[in-house]
Design an enzyme around this catalytic site. Structure first.
Site, PDB file in Angstrom:
ATOM      1  N   ARG A 126       0.686  -1.481   0.500  1.00 14.59           N
ATOM      2  CA  ARG A 126       0.213  -0.210  -0.185  1.00 14.59           C
ATOM      3  C   ARG A 126       0.800   1.476  -0.013  1.00 14.59           C
ATOM      4  NH1 ARG A 126      -3.017  -3.436   3.180  1.00 14.59           N
ATOM      5  NH2 ARG A 126      -4.979  -4.269   2.167  1.00 14.59           N
ATOM      6  N   LYS A 148       3.005  11.376 -10.958  1.00 15.11           N
ATOM      7  CA  LYS A 148       2.356  10.536 -11.920  1.00 15.11           C
ATOM      8  C   LYS A 148       3.004   9.469 -11.841  1.00 15.11           C
ATOM      9  CE  LYS A 148      -0.544  13.540 -14.821  1.00 15.11           C
ATOM     10  NZ  LYS A 148      -0.804  14.020 -16.657  1.00 15.11           N
ATOM     11  N   GLU A 190      10.137  19.211 -24.392  1.00 14.28           N
ATOM     12  CA  GLU A 190       9.235  19.075 -23.308  1.00 14.28           C
ATOM     13  C   GLU A 190       9.876  20.681 -22.430  1.00 14.28           C
ATOM     14  OE1 GLU A 190       6.907  17.751 -22.780  1.00 14.28           O
ATOM     15  OE2 GLU A 190       7.154  15.711 -23.633  1.00 14.28           O
ATOM     16  N   LYS A 232       7.853  23.500 -13.748  1.00 20.71           N
ATOM     17  CA  LYS A 232       6.505  22.158 -13.136  1.00 20.71           C
ATOM     18  C   LYS A 232       5.768  21.987 -11.371  1.00 20.71           C
ATOM     19  CE  LYS A 232       5.135  17.418 -14.157  1.00 20.71           C
ATOM     20  NZ  LYS A 232       5.321  16.041 -14.783  1.00 20.71           N
ATOM     21  N   GLU A 242      -4.613  16.009 -11.472  1.00 21.28           N
ATOM     22  CA  GLU A 242      -5.173  17.062 -12.491  1.00 21.28           C
ATOM     23  C   GLU A 242      -6.437  17.044 -12.497  1.00 21.28           C
ATOM     24  OE1 GLU A 242      -2.802  16.285 -16.647  1.00 21.28           O
ATOM     25  OE2 GLU A 242      -4.395  14.926 -16.762  1.00 21.28           O
ATOM     26  N   ARG A 247      -3.365  21.534 -14.470  1.00 20.06           N
ATOM     27  CA  ARG A 247      -1.734  20.593 -14.843  1.00 20.06           C
ATOM     28  C   ARG A 247      -2.095  20.149 -16.185  1.00 20.06           C
ATOM     29  NH1 ARG A 247       0.670  15.480 -11.051  1.00 20.06           N
ATOM     30  NH2 ARG A 247       1.776  15.126 -12.485  1.00 20.06           N
ATOM     31  N   ASN A 251       0.303  19.170 -21.132  1.00 21.45           N
ATOM     32  CA  ASN A 251      -0.119  18.196 -22.272  1.00 21.45           C
ATOM     33  C   ASN A 251      -0.311  19.090 -23.760  1.00 21.45           C
ATOM     34  OD1 ASN A 251      -0.945  15.720 -22.264  1.00 21.45           O
ATOM     35  ND2 ASN A 251      -3.143  16.105 -23.595  1.00 21.45           N
ATOM     36  N   HIS A 254       0.800  17.918 -27.076  1.00 24.27           N
ATOM     37  CA  HIS A 254       0.399  16.204 -27.184  1.00 24.27           C
ATOM     38  C   HIS A 254       0.087  16.056 -27.056  1.00 24.27           C
ATOM     39  CE1 HIS A 254       3.855  17.298 -23.982  1.00 24.27           C
ATOM     40  NE2 HIS A 254       4.144  16.308 -23.956  1.00 24.27           N
ATOM     41  N   HIS A 258       0.582  12.992 -29.843  1.00 21.41           N
ATOM     42  CA  HIS A 258       0.275  11.730 -29.251  1.00 21.41           C
ATOM     43  C   HIS A 258      -0.435  11.101 -30.745  1.00 21.41           C
ATOM     44  CE1 HIS A 258       0.418  12.091 -24.849  1.00 21.41           C
ATOM     45  NE2 HIS A 258       1.369  11.948 -25.606  1.00 21.41           N
ATOM     46  N   HIS A 271       8.684  10.949 -29.476  1.00 23.47           N
ATOM     47  CA  HIS A 271       7.727  11.497 -28.687  1.00 23.47           C
ATOM     48  C   HIS A 271       7.920  12.949 -29.376  1.00 23.47           C
ATOM     49  CE1 HIS A 271       4.737  12.019 -25.510  1.00 23.47           C
ATOM     50  NE2 HIS A 271       5.758  13.163 -25.521  1.00 23.47           N
TER      51      HIS A 271
HETATM   52  P1  NAD Z   1      13.080   6.278 -21.955  1.00 20.73           P
HETATM   53  O1  NAD Z   1      12.983   6.753 -20.557  1.00 20.73           O
HETATM   54  O2  NAD Z   1      12.473   5.211 -22.750  1.00 20.73           O
HETATM   55  O3  NAD Z   1      14.457   6.624 -21.896  1.00 20.73           O
HETATM   56  C1  NAD Z   1      14.807   6.550 -23.717  1.00 20.73           C
HETATM   57  C2  NAD Z   1      15.868   6.093 -24.220  1.00 20.73           C
HETATM   58  O4  NAD Z   1      17.147   6.152 -23.368  1.00 20.73           O
HETATM   59  C3  NAD Z   1      15.426   4.714 -23.022  1.00 20.73           C
HETATM   60  O5  NAD Z   1      16.087   3.543 -24.678  1.00 20.73           O
HETATM   61  C4  NAD Z   1      16.630   4.515 -22.174  1.00 20.73           C
HETATM   62  O6  NAD Z   1      16.877   3.272 -21.887  1.00 20.73           O
HETATM   63  C5  NAD Z   1      17.747   5.171 -22.674  1.00 20.73           C
HETATM   64  N1  NAD Z   1      18.682   5.502 -21.281  1.00 20.73           N
HETATM   65  C6  NAD Z   1      18.056   6.376 -20.472  1.00 20.73           C
HETATM   66  N2  NAD Z   1      18.954   7.369 -20.028  1.00 20.73           N
HETATM   67  C7  NAD Z   1      19.773   7.289 -20.494  1.00 20.73           C
HETATM   68  C8  NAD Z   1      21.033   7.840 -20.327  1.00 20.73           C
HETATM   69  N3  NAD Z   1      21.973   8.762 -19.517  1.00 20.73           N
HETATM   70  N4  NAD Z   1      22.359   7.780 -21.475  1.00 20.73           N
HETATM   71  C9  NAD Z   1      22.236   6.093 -22.496  1.00 20.73           C
HETATM   72  N5  NAD Z   1      20.693   6.155 -22.379  1.00 20.73           N
HETATM   73  C10 NAD Z   1      19.661   6.414 -21.952  1.00 20.73           C
HETATM   74  O7  NAD Z   1      11.661   7.192 -22.508  1.00 20.73           O
HETATM   75  P2  NAD Z   1      11.620   8.768 -21.681  1.00 20.73           P
HETATM   76  O8  NAD Z   1      11.632   9.659 -22.866  1.00 20.73           O
HETATM   77  O9  NAD Z   1      12.657   9.309 -20.871  1.00 20.73           O
HETATM   78  O10 NAD Z   1      10.947   8.865 -20.691  1.00 20.73           O
HETATM   79  C11 NAD Z   1       9.210   8.493 -21.397  1.00 20.73           C
HETATM   80  C12 NAD Z   1       8.647   7.259 -20.584  1.00 20.73           C
HETATM   81  O11 NAD Z   1       7.608   8.647 -19.963  1.00 20.73           O
HETATM   82  C13 NAD Z   1       6.665   7.532 -21.039  1.00 20.73           C
HETATM   83  O12 NAD Z   1       6.351   6.173 -20.974  1.00 20.73           O
HETATM   84  C14 NAD Z   1       6.143   8.885 -21.056  1.00 20.73           C
HETATM   85  O13 NAD Z   1       4.597   8.114 -20.895  1.00 20.73           O
HETATM   86  C15 NAD Z   1       6.719   9.021 -19.278  1.00 20.73           C
HETATM   87  N6  NAD Z   1       6.617  10.624 -18.960  1.00 20.73           N
HETATM   88  C16 NAD Z   1       5.520  10.078 -17.555  1.00 20.73           C
HETATM   89  C17 NAD Z   1       5.520  11.545 -17.338  1.00 20.73           C
HETATM   90  C18 NAD Z   1       5.260  11.916 -16.384  1.00 20.73           C
HETATM   91  O14 NAD Z   1       4.611  12.679 -15.494  1.00 20.73           O
HETATM   92  N7  NAD Z   1       5.380  10.735 -14.847  1.00 20.73           N
HETATM   93  C19 NAD Z   1       5.765  12.443 -17.978  1.00 20.73           C
HETATM   94  C20 NAD Z   1       6.315  12.108 -19.561  1.00 20.73           C
HETATM   95  C21 NAD Z   1       6.676  11.882 -19.784  1.00 20.73           C
HETATM   96  N1  GLY Z   2       3.440  15.333 -18.166  1.00 24.65           N
HETATM   97  C1  GLY Z   2       2.632  15.448 -17.465  1.00 24.65           C
HETATM   98  C2  GLY Z   2       2.246  15.790 -16.339  1.00 24.65           C
HETATM   99  O1  GLY Z   2       3.253  15.361 -15.041  1.00 24.65           O
HETATM  100  O2  GLY Z   2       1.193  16.077 -15.908  1.00 24.65           O
END
Ligand code: NAD
Ligand code: GLY
Length: 367
Positions: A126, A148, A190, A232, A242, A247, A251, A254, A258, A271
């Protein structure tokens, strides 16, 4: 030099985001300075198959030096890893290690690892604390802050998740040196999004430093990360779940972004490239929905275009039928009552979230 931003969200414990070169080396020590971790011992570091070989040893050494006992799990890199069966394997691993409520989870990686580890931590027994150690620019400027967490379903991305704030964020800018160029640009999109939504100050600072940002200048990147985190944190403080119409501004770009990814096949465009195209579209749509008698929106569109071009995010050359793009937008979980909701920007820091009719969207796409 390291900087620290304190995130203050009503109803949540404050937490620090430490940003700078080499901050992973102080991770264990920084955690010990947090009262609830003063006597903590068991840590699970969740990382992925790309990041683990690069940075796991450093993270574990820092934790061990501060007296933590760290186990680790490396998941396959990539979006497919954000899945409930992967989460279930990690829950089981934690149970087999006899981890109790006093353990903590460290997410070492990009947004995929951050979202997955946050979800695992928020649900194991939990809820046990999670610490984010983001290693992509996108994760440092966006996903590691704000709480998130998510896994994907076959029916769509991020359909299952929680709001669960981290206890600490450690953004070591040295890790960005190994980040592939495509991932760097995703992060830049971003950063641009945050600057447009935030303020003249951030936007014009970024415009001035866009070439250096594109060239991955470490000092400029560190300042951009800090500005994004402050921005942020401010947004999330107003609308943690949100639900207050604030919040959703994160987007920006996006909605079409998307849809482009879905219609052109995930991976065809990054992306970030798709989001940048979505930002350009959101301004064109703003002019058509909100009007532009004085030409101010057109002027802003040009400034935003210059910024995106300089960051290495030029207009996309893609082929997709407007009706297919609209159908993809209709799947956005932020929609209400069947209408597509857009973040429309008329100017820097001048935006609104508004439903737009199908006809207007189709006309704007066709033009
Ligand atoms: P990712 O985590 O897939 O990383 C991108 C690639 O880079 C991967 O292959 C990873 O292994 C590699 N990598 C990471 N760090 C590295 C480094 N320092 N050196 C070499 N390679 C490295 O992608 P991302 O763009 O970081 O994240 C995308 C995800 O984040 C999506 O799933 C999206 O939905 C999520 N997201 C979440 C929020 C949130 O608020 N929680 C906001 C935006 C995006
Ligand atoms: N990246 C979108 C959010 O955190 O709300």
């Amino acid at each position: 030099m390291a900087t620290k931003v304190i995130v203050q969200i009503p109803g949540e414990a404050d937490y620090a985001v430490r940003i700078g070169s080499g901050v992973i080396g102080k991770l264990g020590q920084n955690l010990r300075e947090i009262e609830r971790f003063a006597r903590a011992r068991d840590v699970l570091v969740i990382t992925d198959s790309n990041v683990g070989p690069l940075y796991l040893a450093k993270v574990k050494a820092s934790l061990a030096n501060a007296g933590f006992k760290a186990a680790d799990v490396a998941v396959p890199a990539g979006e497919d890893t954000k899945a409930v069966d992967v989460a279930a394997e990690i829950w089981s691993a934690m149970a087999q290690l006899s981890f109790g409520r006093d353990c903590l989870v460290v997410a070492l990686g990009g947004g995929v690892v951050g979202d997955l580890a946050g979800f695992v931590a928020s649900t194991y027994m939990r809820g046990v604390p999670v610490v984010q150690v983001p290693t992509t620019l996108l994760a440092m400027v966006d996903s590691s802050v704000g709480g998130k967490t998510a896994v994907n379903l076959p029916e769509g991305k991020n359909l299952v998740g929680t709001f669960f704030q981290p206890s600490f964020v450690c953004a070591d800018t040295d890790t960005l040196e190994t980040l592939p160029e495509r991932e760097w640009r995703c992060g830049c999109a971003e950063v641009a999004k945050s600057a447009v939504i935030d303020s003249d100050d951030f936007f014009f600072w970024l415009l001035e430093h866009a070439e250096a940002m594109a060239a991955r200048d470490a000092d400029v990147a560190a300042e951009a990360i800090q500005r994004c985190v402050v921005f942020k944190a401010g947004v999330v403080a107003q609308d943690k779940t949100e639900s207050a119409g604030v919040r959703e501004c994160l987007n920006y770009g996006h909605t079409l972004g998307h849809a482009i990814e879905a219609c052109t096949g995930y991976g065809t465009f990054s992306h970030g490239a798709a989001v940048a195209e979505g930002m350009r579209f959101a301004v064109r749509l703003a002019a058509s929905v909100l009007g532009d008698a004085q030409g101010a929106v057109a002027e802003f569109a040009e400034a935003q275009g210059d910024l995106l071009d300089t960051l290495g995010l030029p207009p996309l050359d893609y082929e997709a039928a407007p009706r297919d793009l609209l159908a993809a937008m209709k799947h956005d979980k932020k929609n209400r009552g069947g209408e597509v909701r857009f973040v429309l920007a008329r100017d820097i820091a001048t935006w609104e979230i508004t439903p737009v009719s199908d006809e207007t969207i189709l006309q704007a796409l066709a033009s």
